[in-house]
Design a protein around this motif. Structure first.
Motif, short mmCIF file in Angstrom:
data_model
loop_
_atom_site.label_atom_id
_atom_site.label_comp_id
_atom_site.label_asym_id
_atom_site.label_seq_id
_atom_site.Cartn_x
_atom_site.Cartn_y
_atom_site.Cartn_z
N PRO A 1 2.84 -16.10 -32.65
CA PRO A 1 2.51 -15.08 -33.30
C PRO A 1 3.62 -14.18 -33.48
O PRO A 1 3.46 -13.07 -32.93
N LEU A 2 4.55 -14.69 -34.21
CA LEU A 2 5.77 -13.97 -34.48
C LEU A 2 6.39 -14.58 -35.93
O LEU A 2 6.06 -15.41 -36.46
N GLU A 3 7.44 -13.69 -36.21
CA GLU A 3 8.05 -14.19 -37.53
C GLU A 3 9.58 -14.57 -37.24
O GLU A 3 10.39 -13.51 -36.85
N GLY A 4 9.82 -15.98 -37.19
CA GLY A 4 11.02 -16.19 -36.84
C GLY A 4 12.00 -16.22 -38.10
O GLY A 4 11.60 -16.40 -39.04
N VAL A 5 13.08 -15.54 -37.84
CA VAL A 5 14.19 -15.59 -38.79
C VAL A 5 15.48 -16.20 -38.41
O VAL A 5 15.98 -15.64 -37.16
N THR A 6 15.82 -17.12 -39.10
CA THR A 6 17.34 -17.71 -38.72
C THR A 6 18.28 -17.77 -40.01
O THR A 6 17.81 -17.48 -41.09
N PRO A 7 19.36 -18.13 -39.70
CA PRO A 7 20.35 -18.22 -40.96
C PRO A 7 19.78 -19.46 -42.27
O PRO A 7 20.24 -19.17 -43.04
N GLU A 8 19.06 -20.33 -41.77
CA GLU A 8 18.46 -21.26 -42.55
C GLU A 8 17.36 -20.36 -43.35
O GLU A 8 17.04 -20.75 -44.64
N SER A 9 16.61 -19.66 -42.79
CA SER A 9 15.48 -19.29 -43.32
C SER A 9 15.69 -17.89 -44.13
O SER A 9 15.08 -17.67 -45.13
N SER A 10 16.87 -17.21 -43.61
CA SER A 10 17.03 -15.86 -44.42
C SER A 10 18.76 -15.78 -44.13
O SER A 10 19.17 -15.01 -43.60
N SER A 11 19.33 -16.56 -45.03
CA SER A 11 21.03 -16.63 -44.90
C SER A 11 21.43 -15.19 -45.16
O SER A 11 22.47 -14.74 -44.47
N GLY A 12 20.86 -14.32 -46.13
CA GLY A 12 21.20 -13.11 -46.55
C GLY A 12 21.29 -12.05 -45.34
O GLY A 12 22.01 -10.85 -45.46
N ALA A 13 20.48 -12.46 -44.18
CA ALA A 13 20.15 -11.50 -43.15
C ALA A 13 21.55 -11.68 -42.22
O ALA A 13 21.64 -10.87 -41.20
N PHE A 14 22.22 -12.52 -42.29
CA PHE A 14 23.07 -13.09 -41.30
C PHE A 14 24.67 -13.02 -41.83
O PHE A 14 24.73 -13.30 -42.92
N ARG A 15 25.68 -12.71 -41.28
CA ARG A 15 26.74 -13.01 -41.67
C ARG A 15 27.78 -13.42 -40.29
O ARG A 15 27.32 -13.71 -39.01
N ARG A 16 28.83 -14.13 -40.64
CA ARG A 16 29.66 -14.75 -39.74
C ARG A 16 30.92 -13.92 -39.49
O ARG A 16 31.57 -13.54 -40.57
N GLY A 17 31.23 -13.54 -38.10
CA GLY A 17 32.66 -12.86 -37.93
C GLY A 17 33.80 -13.51 -38.09
O GLY A 17 33.71 -14.64 -38.06
N THR A 18 34.73 -12.70 -38.15
CA THR A 18 35.98 -13.43 -38.44
C THR A 18 37.08 -13.62 -37.14
O THR A 18 37.96 -14.17 -37.15
N ASP A 19 36.56 -12.80 -36.20
CA ASP A 19 37.40 -12.92 -34.96
C ASP A 19 37.15 -13.58 -33.71
O ASP A 19 37.69 -13.22 -32.78
N ARG A 20 35.92 -14.43 -33.98
CA ARG A 20 35.60 -15.33 -32.82
C ARG A 20 35.29 -16.55 -33.61
O ARG A 20 34.81 -16.85 -34.82
N SER A 21 35.22 -17.47 -32.65
CA SER A 21 34.75 -19.05 -33.15
C SER A 21 33.30 -19.19 -32.83
O SER A 21 32.61 -18.48 -32.20
N ALA A 22 32.84 -20.18 -33.69
CA ALA A 22 31.60 -20.68 -33.54
C ALA A 22 31.46 -21.01 -32.15
O ALA A 22 32.28 -21.93 -31.53
N PRO A 23 30.17 -20.84 -31.41
CA PRO A 23 28.86 -20.30 -32.14
C PRO A 23 28.79 -18.94 -31.69
O PRO A 23 27.55 -18.29 -31.60
N HIS A 24 30.03 -18.25 -31.22
CA HIS A 24 29.69 -16.85 -30.79
C HIS A 24 30.19 -15.72 -31.86
O HIS A 24 30.63 -14.68 -31.70
N ASP A 25 29.79 -16.26 -33.30
CA ASP A 25 30.43 -15.39 -34.31
C ASP A 25 29.22 -15.03 -35.38
O ASP A 25 29.41 -14.62 -36.52
N LEU A 26 27.88 -15.24 -35.10
CA LEU A 26 26.77 -14.84 -35.93
C LEU A 26 26.38 -13.71 -35.41
O LEU A 26 25.97 -13.37 -34.56
N TYR A 27 26.10 -13.09 -36.70
CA TYR A 27 25.66 -11.43 -36.63
C TYR A 27 24.44 -11.14 -37.62
O TYR A 27 24.39 -11.62 -38.67
N LEU A 28 23.44 -10.38 -36.92
CA LEU A 28 22.31 -10.32 -37.99
C LEU A 28 22.23 -8.66 -38.46
O LEU A 28 23.02 -7.97 -37.96
#
Length: 321
Positions: free
Chosen positions: A140-167
């Motif tokens: 009973p929740l609404e899951g939001v991921t980069p695949e379902s809502s790409s516009g709600a996430f961004r990738r930072g430029t000062d870190r490498s994946a997977p530590h660079d994903l922001y909501l």
């Protein structure tokens, strides 16, 4: 016997042989920490649908993921153990939404039980291993991921994946849902009688360490992670008004990571002991959460309601003795 409160270093070495070293999960399911890239058909729940609920964000907490962004704006921060004795945070937002939160990481099975108390929350996470995705979809929740809502996430430029994903929370909610959405069971008010003076408390996982040190000047408990002061990306110190060390059962789950480490399952339904830090004192308390739909109530050793100091609350889940 209750735990003492003087000059403590609380050990939460959680089944080190079974959890930190780990074993491959049944069925061979693995998770490399980046989460599955399988798309989701879910859309974020609009404000007002079935009543407002909180935004919960799963946050990375290894050294490469620090400093954090937006954690200081959370109403509640939950701390739980994950594979290899490491830790992750779950930040819950109801009264205000920061511009950015992260780094965002993958969900775990324990999160589903923990979040049941909030009705139908929005859970932002980077993904999950494939066998867990159907459970998340049925929860009973609404899951939001980069695949379902790409516009709600961004990738930072000062870190490498997977530590660079922001909501970006404003892409999910126009406004915060409000204090009424915090159905945690927590109560706020003056401190109870008793307690013992406390300058600092440390909680240890096999590969992570949290220290909370009382600051008279700020009236808060500044946080240190693995011995390093915890700050935001703006340089502000993370410092909750109340810290709860909640002693729970932590057991192996049916899941594991790609290294073969078992994923711990933190049981948040039940009852047990807790240590509550507020106003420079430590209080021994009892906690109770009868069902997953309930919040968690806290009482003193005398059976009186345990009120928290107003402000941010950190709940650190530690293995019960």
């Amino acid at each position: 016997m209750r735990r003492g409160t003087a000059a403590r270093a609380l050990s939460a070495v959680l089944m080190a042989a079974g959890l930190a070293a780990g074993c491959t999960a049944s069925g061979g399911s693995t998770d490399d920490g980046r989460g599955s890239t399988a798309p989701s058909s879910r859309d974020p729940r609009p404000n007002g649908a079935d009543g407002p609920s909180v935004l919960a964000v799963k946050i990375d907490n290894v050294p490469a993921a620090r400093p954090h962004t937006g954690v200081d704006a959370a109403d509640v921060v939950y701390v739980e153990q994950v594979e290899g004795g490491l830790s992750r945070l779950m930040a819950v937002y109801a009264t205000r939404l920061p511009e950015s939160v992260g780094p965002v990481r993958s969900a775990r099975e324990s999160d589903l039980e923990l979040l049941r108390q909030f009705g139908r929350p929005v859970l932002a996470f980077s993904g999950a291993q494939s066998r867990l995705l159907p459970l998340i979809d049925r929860a009973p929740l609404e899951g939001v991921t980069p695949e379902s809502s790409s516009g709600a996430f961004r990738r930072g430029t000062d870190r490498s994946a997977p530590h660079d994903l922001y909501l970006r929370p404003e892409r999910l909610m126009d406004d915060p849902p409000g204090r009424a959405a915090l159905t945690t069971g927590f109560r706020f008010g003056p401190p109870p009688a008793g307690g013992e003076p406390e300058d600092a408390l440390t909680v240890r996982y096999p590969a992570a360490r949290f220290t909370f040190t009382w600051s008279d000047a700020d009236g808060r408990w500044p946080v240190s992670l693995d011995g390093v002061p915890a700050t935001t990306t703006e340089g502000d110190r993370l410092a909750p008004a109340t810290v709860v060390v909640q002693y729970v059962t932590v057991r192996p789950s049916d899941y594991g990571d790609f290294l073969g480490n078992n994923t711990p399952y933190t049981e948040t339904v039940g009852s047990g002991e807790a240590t509550v830090l507020r106003d420079g004192r430590a209080y021994e308390a009892n906690w109770s959460r009868p069902t997953a739909e309930d919040g968690t109530s806290f009482t003193t050793e005398d059976g009186e309601r345990m009120d928290f100091a107003r402000g941010q609350v950190w709940v650190v889940y530690a293995q019960a003795a």
